[in-house]
Design an enzyme around this catalytic site. Structure first.
Site, short mmCIF file in Angstrom:
data_model
loop_
_atom_site.label_atom_id
_atom_site.label_comp_id
_atom_site.label_asym_id
_atom_site.label_seq_id
_atom_site.Cartn_x
_atom_site.Cartn_y
_atom_site.Cartn_z
N GLU A 139 10.39 -9.43 -4.76
CA GLU A 139 10.94 -8.22 -4.15
C GLU A 139 12.43 -8.41 -3.87
O GLU A 139 13.23 -7.51 -4.12
CB GLU A 139 10.20 -7.91 -2.84
CG GLU A 139 8.78 -7.41 -3.09
CD GLU A 139 7.96 -7.29 -1.81
OE1 GLU A 139 7.00 -6.53 -1.83
OE2 GLU A 139 8.26 -7.96 -0.81
N ASP A 186 10.67 0.20 -2.26
CA ASP A 186 9.84 -0.90 -1.77
C ASP A 186 9.32 -0.56 -0.38
O ASP A 186 9.79 0.40 0.27
CB ASP A 186 10.69 -2.19 -1.73
CG ASP A 186 9.86 -3.45 -1.84
OD1 ASP A 186 8.62 -3.37 -1.71
OD2 ASP A 186 10.45 -4.53 -2.03
N GLY A 187 8.36 -1.34 0.09
CA GLY A 187 7.84 -1.19 1.45
C GLY A 187 8.43 -2.27 2.34
O GLY A 187 9.31 -3.02 1.93
N GLY A 239 7.19 -9.44 3.21
CA GLY A 239 6.41 -10.58 2.70
C GLY A 239 4.98 -10.59 3.17
O GLY A 239 4.24 -11.52 2.85
N GLY A 240 4.58 -9.54 3.91
CA GLY A 240 3.19 -9.45 4.36
C GLY A 240 2.21 -9.53 3.20
O GLY A 240 1.12 -10.08 3.32
N SER A 293 0.81 -1.22 0.00
CA SER A 293 0.00 0.00 0.00
C SER A 293 0.85 1.28 0.00
O SER A 293 0.44 2.29 -0.57
CB SER A 293 -0.94 -0.01 1.21
OG SER A 293 -0.21 -0.20 2.40
#
Ligand code: 5RP
Length: 236
Positions: free
Chosen positions: A108, A86-87, A100-101, A32
């Site tokens: 990634e 990235d998050g 990896g959520g 998100s």
């Protein structure tokens, strides 16, 4: 009306876009927070004529990037990536990550490790003193997954197979994800090495020593942490 956490995600995602330069090959992360980054990037492409090409780390990111008009490039056509954004689900004080959520950890990691620079964008709740409060996602081959899970459990966790809408979650690579709650992950490098050595494990969500910069935001207040300021300045 956005929640404070969503506003914080938006602020960091948008800030990350300020590091993007014309002509870059970009690794496009997932989640998100990255979605806000993609929206802002699309705005810069439209308003400034910015020319970039992206490599998405998930089918979701690929769909959104295409919808927003961000040019993508086939992975087989590139040998390097200038910058990946990235998050993360957790970031420790050494800028090690637990990811990896969203179930995209393999793609990634392939992209984030290849990139010359990796910027991580997170809301402040992801900044933690140690990794492991968030169950560690581990991608495994479906064949014999229950045996692989038992071997993983030896390292001090209870692997739970990820489900979505009561069905087993299948990653973009056709694999399963085991969510593994450990006590505290104090040595992420060692734990990753042990887990990666188990046959059937494709990848773990521990990203050790790959982050260059973390942009976080809590209650509207932004903070930027860098792995090694001197090293980054020399590269620029
Ligand atoms: C997906 C990830 C994401 O980077 C992470 O889950 C991002 O979280 P958010 O949606 O809060 O940005 O690791 O595999």
């Amino acid at each position: 009306m956005l929640t404070q956490m969503e506003t914080d995600k938006k602020i960091t995602g948008e800030e990350a876009v300020t590091y993007i330069k014309d002509g870059m090959i970009l690794g496009l992360g997932s989640g998100s927070t990255v979605n806000w980054m993609l929206e802002k990037l699309a705005e810069r492409i439209k308003n400034e004529g910015l020319q970039v090409k992206g490599i998405p780390t998930s089918k979701k990111t690929e769909r959104l990037a295409k919808k927003l008009g961000i040019s993508l490039i086939d992975f087989t056509e590139v040998e390097r990536i200038d910058l990946a954004i990235d998050g993360a689900d957790e970031v420790d004080p050494n800028l090690n990550l637990l990811k990896g959520g969203g179930g995209s950890l393999v793609r990634e990691k392939i992209v984030d490790v290849l990139a010359d620079k990796l910027i991580i964008t997170v809301d402040g709740s992801k900044m933690v003193p140690h990794l492991g409060d968030f169950p560690l996602p581990i991608e495994v081959v479906p064949y014999g997954w229950n045996i692989t899970a038992k071997r993983i459990a030896v390292f001090g966790c209870e692997p739970v197979i990820r489900k979505q809408d009561e069905e087993v979650f299948i990653s973009d690579n056709g694999n399963y994800i085991l969510d593994c709650k450990f006590e505290k992950i104090l040595d992420p490098k060692k734990l990753h090495q042990h887990l990666k050595a188990i046959v059937g494990v494709v990848e773990t969500g521990l990203f050790v020593g790959v982050t260059d910069k973390v942009i976080s935001c809590r209650s509207g207040s932004m903070e930027v942490l860098e792995r090694n300021i001197q090293e980054l300045d020399e590269e620029e």
